[in-house]
Design an enzyme around this catalytic site. Structure first.
Site, PDB file in Angstrom:
ATOM      1  N   GLU A   1       0.818  -1.021  -0.123  1.00 48.44           N
ATOM      2  CA  GLU A   1      -0.100  -0.127   0.075  1.00 48.44           C
ATOM      3  C   GLU A   1       0.824   1.366   0.021  1.00 48.44           C
ATOM      4  O   GLU A   1       0.700   2.271   0.946  1.00 48.44           O
ATOM      5  CB  GLU A   1      -0.767   0.029   1.260  1.00 48.44           C
ATOM      6  CG  GLU A   1      -1.912  -1.191   1.220  1.00 48.44           C
ATOM      7  CD  GLU A   1      -2.800  -1.066   2.402  1.00 48.44           C
ATOM      8  OE1 GLU A   1      -2.777  -0.301   3.546  1.00 48.44           O
ATOM      9  OE2 GLU A   1      -3.855  -2.050   2.355  1.00 48.44           O
TER      10      GLU A   1
ATOM     11  N   GLU B   1      -5.722  -8.435   1.233  1.00 46.00           N
ATOM     12  CA  GLU B   1      -6.290  -7.986   2.192  1.00 46.00           C
ATOM     13  C   GLU B   1      -7.586  -7.760   2.053  1.00 46.00           C
ATOM     14  O   GLU B   1      -8.126  -6.955   1.173  1.00 46.00           O
ATOM     15  CB  GLU B   1      -5.422  -6.725   2.933  1.00 46.00           C
ATOM     16  CG  GLU B   1      -4.235  -7.059   3.306  1.00 46.00           C
ATOM     17  CD  GLU B   1      -3.664  -5.534   3.985  1.00 46.00           C
ATOM     18  OE1 GLU B   1      -4.303  -5.019   4.665  1.00 46.00           O
ATOM     19  OE2 GLU B   1      -2.302  -5.780   4.100  1.00 46.00           O
TER      20      GLU B   1
HETATM   21  C1  BG6 Z   1      -4.130  -2.258   5.919  1.00 48.63           C
HETATM   22  C2  BG6 Z   1      -2.692  -2.460   6.306  1.00 48.63           C
HETATM   23  O1  BG6 Z   1      -4.212  -0.961   5.205  1.00 48.63           O
HETATM   24  O2  BG6 Z   1      -5.113  -2.196   6.622  1.00 48.63           O
HETATM   25  C3  BG6 Z   1      -2.515  -3.476   7.339  1.00 48.63           C
HETATM   26  O3  BG6 Z   1      -2.065  -2.991   5.238  1.00 48.63           O
HETATM   27  C4  BG6 Z   1      -3.662  -2.973   8.526  1.00 48.63           C
HETATM   28  O4  BG6 Z   1      -1.268  -3.424   7.997  1.00 48.63           O
HETATM   29  C5  BG6 Z   1      -5.093  -3.036   7.864  1.00 48.63           C
HETATM   30  O5  BG6 Z   1      -3.584  -3.747   9.528  1.00 48.63           O
HETATM   31  C6  BG6 Z   1      -6.256  -2.784   8.738  1.00 48.63           C
HETATM   32  O6  BG6 Z   1      -6.127  -1.728   9.263  1.00 48.63           O
HETATM   33  P1  BG6 Z   1      -6.106  -1.547  10.962  1.00 48.63           P
HETATM   34  O7  BG6 Z   1      -5.842   0.065  10.987  1.00 48.63           O
HETATM   35  O8  BG6 Z   1      -7.313  -1.787  11.219  1.00 48.63           O
HETATM   36  O9  BG6 Z   1      -5.046  -2.282  11.553  1.00 48.63           O
END
Ligand code: BG6
Length: 468
Positions: free
Chosen positions: A164, A369
């Protein structure tokens, strides 16, 4: 619903080094930007010191991955474990650790899928070069990537250079901008870092193809699908420009080797054009990605935002979902429900995203993700996370529909394999199929407990996508 997933579809799950490993300074590893940022919050939430303690539990954790039936595991390598200062001395113990992880995955027929940089720049590079602002960091990264390709490339075919990049540059602490107050200077540094990361990405793509035969490498994007808040033509344009400034300016650079016109115009008008060397052009043009990886959590709305006396063209407001004067103002979609942390839940937006990325670039897509972050409750040693099952089912269905639309998909790796350190909410916000028994204040026994979603996803994988 009868889903349509190809044979060999890479069902998997994801994580990142600083969010699971712990052992933040063990066996030669030094501090990273992710460590530094997490230590600032240590007084009220968990930090990277122990996290999910994967460093000491990886064998048992990979046994669980095997039990889940995962075909691939997307994880990241901590640069500062391999090269503690980012450049200079190599730490053999770091290489040994990842060799053990990779070997264990391969023994269990789980395809390793590696991200080289997931928010955790070695802090020494911040002290020496202000991180990505210095071109030295670009070449230190190239060296790091080559070390990984040479050390692990005999067993690892799939790679992502950065996680990202398009989101990292929006969040000042992630790009180690801590004290600067002048918004124009921040934008100048941001633009330079962003460009340098694009160059680093291209160098890694080229090196990967040269060093590992048959390798596949591609960018991981924090995806954005923006709906116009109304059907007025100005709002439609605002929504398009929001996607451009959140995603496509960067993906176009990775794909075509040059920035698109609207982004160059912005850099010129704001007077923040980064330093680019003539010789970079060849490197950028040569780098051809093999796939695009999408991280998908939500969608947003946008409307037009005119400039005013205090806000000239290109001034930003906000961070992750920033608005930009002269182009777009962001808001939540009133027609969608959101998670307790404000992420709009929008499975059909994923179908839109997949179609959009496929039609623009015609590169196969993997989701690296996607998931629901929320608190889980342990009842009699079990976690009944039906809400997570519902969320994932809808999103997997959207993938299947996109495949029917003609999108070529390589795989689906939800976030996350197990509970891990959420950057903003520590262990209060959980995403995993596997519960990690710790709280923010107490590491308890770190026991792993399979949630209901674990058993559900196991069946999905076993049946290649049967969602009943
Ligand atoms: C993504 C990242 O943007 O979002 C992760 O690559 C991150 O590292 C995930 O954990 C979820 O976001 P958060 O703030 O809930 O951890």
């Amino acid at each position: 619903m009868n889903t349509k997933f190809p044979q060999n579809f890479l069902w998997g799950a994801s994580s990142s080094a600083f969010q699971i490993e712990g052992a933040w300074d063990k066996d030669g590893k030094k501090m990273t930007v992710a460590d530094f940022n997490s230590f600032k919050k240590s007084h009220f939430q968990a930090d990277t010191k122990v996290a999910s303690d994967f460093y000491h539990n990886f064998e048992k954790d990979i046994d669980l991955m095997k039990e889940l039936g995962m075909k691939t595991y997307r994880f990241s390598i901590s640069w500062a474990r391999i090269i503690p200062d980012g450049e200079g001395e190599i730490n053999q113990k770091g290489i040994d650790f990842y060799n053990k992880v990779i070997n264990k995955l391969v023994e269990n027929n789980i395809e390793p899928f590696i991200t080289l940089y997931h928010f955790d720049l070695p802090f020494a590079l911040v002290e020496k070069y202000n991180g990505w602002e210095g071109r030295e960091t670009v070449f230190a990264y190239e060296r790091f990537s080559k070390i990984c390709f040479n050390e692990f490339g005999d067993r690892v075919k799939y790679w992502q250079p950065h996680n990202e990049q398009n989101l990292i540059v929006r969040v000042e602490e992630r790009i180690n901008i801590y004290d600067e107050k002048d918004p124009l200077e921040i934008d100048r540094m941001r633009a330079q870092m962003d460009y340098n990361m694009c160059l680093a990405h291209a160098l890694a793509v080229n090196a990967c193809h040269e060093i590992i035969e048959g390798s596949k490498i591609g960018a991981a994007v924090s995806s954005s699908v923006t709906y116009p808040l109304t059907c007025s033509p100005e709002d439609v344009y605002a929504a398009r420009m929001n996607d451009n400034f959140k995603v496509y300016y960067m993906l176009d650079m990775h794909f075509y080797g040059e920035y698109p016109g609207y982004y160059i115009k912005y850099l010129k008008e704001r007077d923040i054009m980064p330093r680019m060397e003539e010789s970079d052009k060849e490197i950028l043009k040569k780098a051809k990605m093999d796939f695009i990886a999408i991280n998908y959590y939500r969608t947003n709305c946008a409307e037009a935002l005119p400039i005013d006396d205090n806000h000239p063209f290109g001034t930003r407001e906000g961070a992750v979902d920033f608005s930009m004067y002269g182009l777009f103002k962001m808001s939540m979609n009133p027609k969608l429900k959101a998670t307790e942390y404000g992420a709009a839940i929008d499975a059909s937006g994923l179908r839109v995203a997949l179609n959009e990325y496929w039609q623009r670039y015609h590169l196969p897509i993997i989701i690296t993700e996607n998931g629901l972050g929320t608190a889980d409750v342990v009842e009699d040693g079990k976690i009944h996370d039906q809400y997570r099952i519902d969320y994932l089912r809808d999103h997997i269905e959207a993938c299947s529909l996109a495949i029917e639309d003609g999108v070529e998909m390589l795989g689906y790796c939800p976030w996350s394999f197990m509970d891990l350190l959420s950057s903003a909410q520590g262990f209060k916000k959980r995403y995993g199929f596997v519960y990690v028994n710790r709280t923010d204040d107490d590491t308890l026994d770190m026991k792993r407990i399979k949630k209901d979603s674990f058993h559900w996803y196991q069946k999905v994988i076993e049946t290649n996508g049967d969602l009943k």
